[in-house]
Motif scaffolding. Structure first.
Motif: not given
Length: 745
Positions: A18-25, A372-377, A428-434, A436-442
């Motif tokens: 949710a936080v990632l989505s807010f930031i990217v939007i 995209l953010i929820f799906g990737i994460f 914007g979507p690409a930033l969300g994908i990146v 989300a992936y790195f946040s999941s990794t972290a």
């Protein structure tokens, strides 16, 4: 197996998404702030879409044609009338001729800010032509063009402003003919590229809104009043019955039809050349061409101007009316240049064709980002939670999923642009994908942090951090033992350090050593070496482990050359400080060595062992009698002979060995430029060595002496000069093979 996660962990995942989505939007919408590099990337993506899409055909035919003033035009004007500004009678004749050919509207994209220089009456001819035709728009300019953009009337109708004629002519003396004027200034984005077109602009001098050049001509084409301003709605400008979608609050996005010269072009002189006008060629040759109204081939009868909007403008280089635009024929510099009159033509044609690029509804854009953010994460998290032996494969799968969506969004953006004329930035979507992936990794790195922190806490004080990292990634390496690998070992030592150290106070000596060893160790690390140990002033390092390196010999030799250069720089500093000057000798050998963790269960070192390690140490000491700084073995030489300048030093048997080996001096990189005297002395040395090995000691002496004369510092030639003299007096036995046996280390 997949480990069951607690509800708290699931809640944390949801909060992170949710936080990632807010930031990217927020970043994508630019509501609170704009990130300039991201904005420029979005604009470059738009440019790329135009370039890949290429030229598009006109739906029916070009509704806009261009009458250009060129060098040919200038040459066709009679000599006595070429001085600019040209007689206004020329423009009056062109306006009348175009109207006779059925032109719907005529725009003169030339600022005529002063009265005619030929005669005061001449201006009246153009004024009369403008008033007679009623379809001419002249070019104007405004100040503060990025100012307020106006709004609708209170009843929703278009606002019509009365221009202050008594004082303001917008830089064109013909504004007063019938008040049909359009502002020709255009707005570039921050990168200097022109993509947008404003419907009207604010002039601070008249305190009024004035139509832009293109919109003023559309007014004429649609039969609207001269100063009609399009309605400024929430998401569109409305001119007549045409709704122009907004790109931002103040402009439309031009849908470029192609590169420069996409629209039909006609030379001004050809429109001017009717039966009543004599061009310079007609005056010189006495022949009437009458390109405009010739009975059989005249442009008047061609239908090229019927029901068209005709723009008159300059395409001469010296007028510099050239703009970088969003459309380009290639990615080469300058491929996106377009004349200003063509820029206006693209805007007008887009409006009349209703051929617009629309922006994606922002709510759909935001929904796409959230999905995209929820799906990737959650998708990448699922793969990481599958604790099996295929963890690496699952991680690759997660990366492939993220990369696939990233490039999929890029392709979708392009397809949307080309097929549906809908623009949305995939950034914007690409930033969300990146993110989300790195946040999941972290997130999962944090979960595994304790185990890695324990390992680092146990071993970081004993071994280098590179080894600690290897242990963290593979704990099985904690067992004692080693393996045999092809490596390159490096030894360096300060010449005469014992004498040097006796002349310094202990505090100064430690300070000096710290400065020296810090510089040397940094050089090793920068060249991907493993720093084994310090032995007093000596440095031991190796390449090829723990990380395999195909170029281990090259990296070791590169380090040696760079260290000698570094020493020369430090010597200059020490000289200014009054410090004793030092030389550093380096020995390098390559070959099979045992590498691994050596020691007890409580403490061990990651090091190398074996005869080839000892040989590297012997080569460092062997520099002394030859007066050289870097000596390498023949094994190392075979690795690097094509990459460095070297010279053979000797067939040597070092102390503790019985088998001779060839040793070489490492001089510099192969592409280095050596001082002429130094290079000549090396060449003479090599010639002398050939004679020396042939037992022709007299000629060898002569060549060695020449080498020393050319370069008095040529220490190796001095050594061999002594040997040659000795052999000349006491010749060696018949089975002499040139091998020299060292008695010391």
């Amino acid at each position: 197996m997949k480990k069951k996660r607690s509800w708290k962990e699931q809640l944390w995942k949801f909060i992170i998404c949710a936080v990632l989505s807010f930031i990217v939007i927020v970043i994508d919408s630019e509501v609170l702030f704009s990130i300039q590099p991201l904005k420029e990337l979005q604009l470059k993506q738009l440019d790329e879409n135009f370039r890949v899409r290429g030229k598009i055909p006109f739906p029916d035919s070009a509704k806009v044609v261009i009458v250009e003033i060129t060098q040919n035009t200038y040459n066709g004007i009679p000599v006595d009338q070429r001085k600019w500004p040209w007689p206004r009678e020329f423009f009056a004749k062109v306006v009348r001729n175009l109207n006779a050919a059925g032109a719907k509207a005529v725009g003169i994209d030339i600022l005529m800010s002063s009265k005619n220089i030929f005669s005061e009456e001449d201006d009246s001819t153009l004024i009369n032509a403008i008033r007679e035709s009623g379809n001419v728009v002249v070019a104007g300019k405004a100040t503060n063009i990025e100012g307020n953009v106006g709004v609708d009337g209170e009843d929703g109708s278009a606002v019509k402003f009365q221009i202050k004629r008594e004082a303001e002519d917008y830089g064109n003396v013909f504004f007063f003919a019938d008040s049909s004027i359009g502002i020709v200034q255009v707005v570039a984005d921050n990168d200097g590229v022109h993509r947008r077109y404003l419907p009207f602009m604010y002039s601070s001098s008249s305190e009024e809104l004035v139509p832009s050049f293109g919109f003023a001509l559309v007014n004429k084409a649609l039969g609207l009043p001269p100063q009609y301003l399009s309605k400024n709605l929430v998401d569109a400008f409305v001119i007549g019955n045409i709704e122009v979608p907004k790109f931002d609050n103040i402009s439309m996005l031009i849908n470029f039809y192609g590169a420069s010269r996409t629209f039909p072009h006609f030379d001004f002189i050809n429109i001017l050349d009717d039966a009543e006008f004599a061009t310079q060629d007609e005056l010189e040759y006495g022949v009437d061409l009458n390109i405009w109204d010739d009975e059989f081939s005249g442009l008047l009868h061609s239908g090229a101007f019927k029901d068209k909007i005709v723009l008159i403008g300059s395409t001469m280089e010296e007028d510099r009316d050239v703009l970088p635009v969003s459309f380009a024929t290639s990615d080469k510099s300058g491929a996106n240049m377009m004349y200003g009159v063509e820029f206006h033509a693209n805007a007008i044609q887009s409006i009349l064709d209703r051929n617009f690029i629309r922006k994606l509804n922002p709510f759909l854009d935001y929904l796409l980002i959230i999905v995209l953010i929820f799906g990737i994460f959650y998708g990448s998290s699922y793969f990481r939670e599958l604790k099996t032996k295929m963890n690496f494969a699952y991680e690759i799968l997660a990366i492939v999923l993220a990369a696939g969506l990233f490039f999929g969004m890029r392709h979708l953006s392009y397809v949307s642009f080309v097929e549906f004329k809908v623009y949305f930035s995939f950034l914007g979507p690409a930033l969300g994908i990146v993110l989300a992936y790195f946040s999941s990794t972290a997130y999962f790195l944090v979960l595994e942090r304790r185990q890695k922190a324990q390992i680092k806490g146990m071993f970081s004080q004993y071994v280098d951090m590179t080894i600690v990292d290897a242990l963290v990634s593979d704990p099985e390496k904690l067992q004692l033992g080693g393996e045999k690998k092809e490596l390159t070992v490096f030894f360096s030592d300060i010449a005469g350090f014992s004498t040097f150290s006796e002349s310094k106070d202990p505090e100064d000596l430690v300070k000096f050593l710290n400065e020296y060893l810090s510089a040397m160790s940094q050089s090793v690390m920068q060249n991907k070496g493993t720093l084994d140990k310090f032995i007093g002033d000596a440095v031991m390092a190796f390449w090829g482990a723990p990380i395999p390196q195909e170029d281990h010999a090259f990296l070791a030799c590169k380090t040696a050359i760079e260290q000698q250069r570094l020493i020369r720089e430090m010597r200059e500093k020490w000289k200014k400080e009054g410090q004793p000057l030092i030389d550093v000798r380096i020995g390098i050998n390559s070959g099979p060595m045992v590498v691994g963790n050596v020691g007890g269960t409580q403490r061990f070192d990651y090091t190398v062992m074996g005869d080839n390690v000892n040989l590297g140490s012997r080569l460092e000491g062997a520099n002394k009698p030859y007066g050289t700084n870097i000596m390498i073995s023949e094994t190392t030489y075979e690795y690097v002979k094509d990459q460095f300048i070297t010279r053979e030093l000797d067939h040597l048997v070092v102390k503790g060995k019985t088998k001779p080996l060839i040793v070489y001096e490492l001089i510099d990189f192969v592409d280095a430029s050596l001082p002429p005297a130094y290079k000549e002395s090396i060449d003479l040395y090599c010639q002398a060595m050939v004679k020396y090995k042939e037992r022709n000691f007299q000629e060898a002496i002569s060549l060695f002496e020449r080498a020393i004369t050319v370069n008095p510092d040529e220490s190796v030639s001095k050594l061999y000069l002594e040997r040659a003299h000795a052999y000349l007096e006491n010749p060696p036995p018949d089975n002499w093979d040139g091998v020299f046996i060292m008695k010391t280390k």
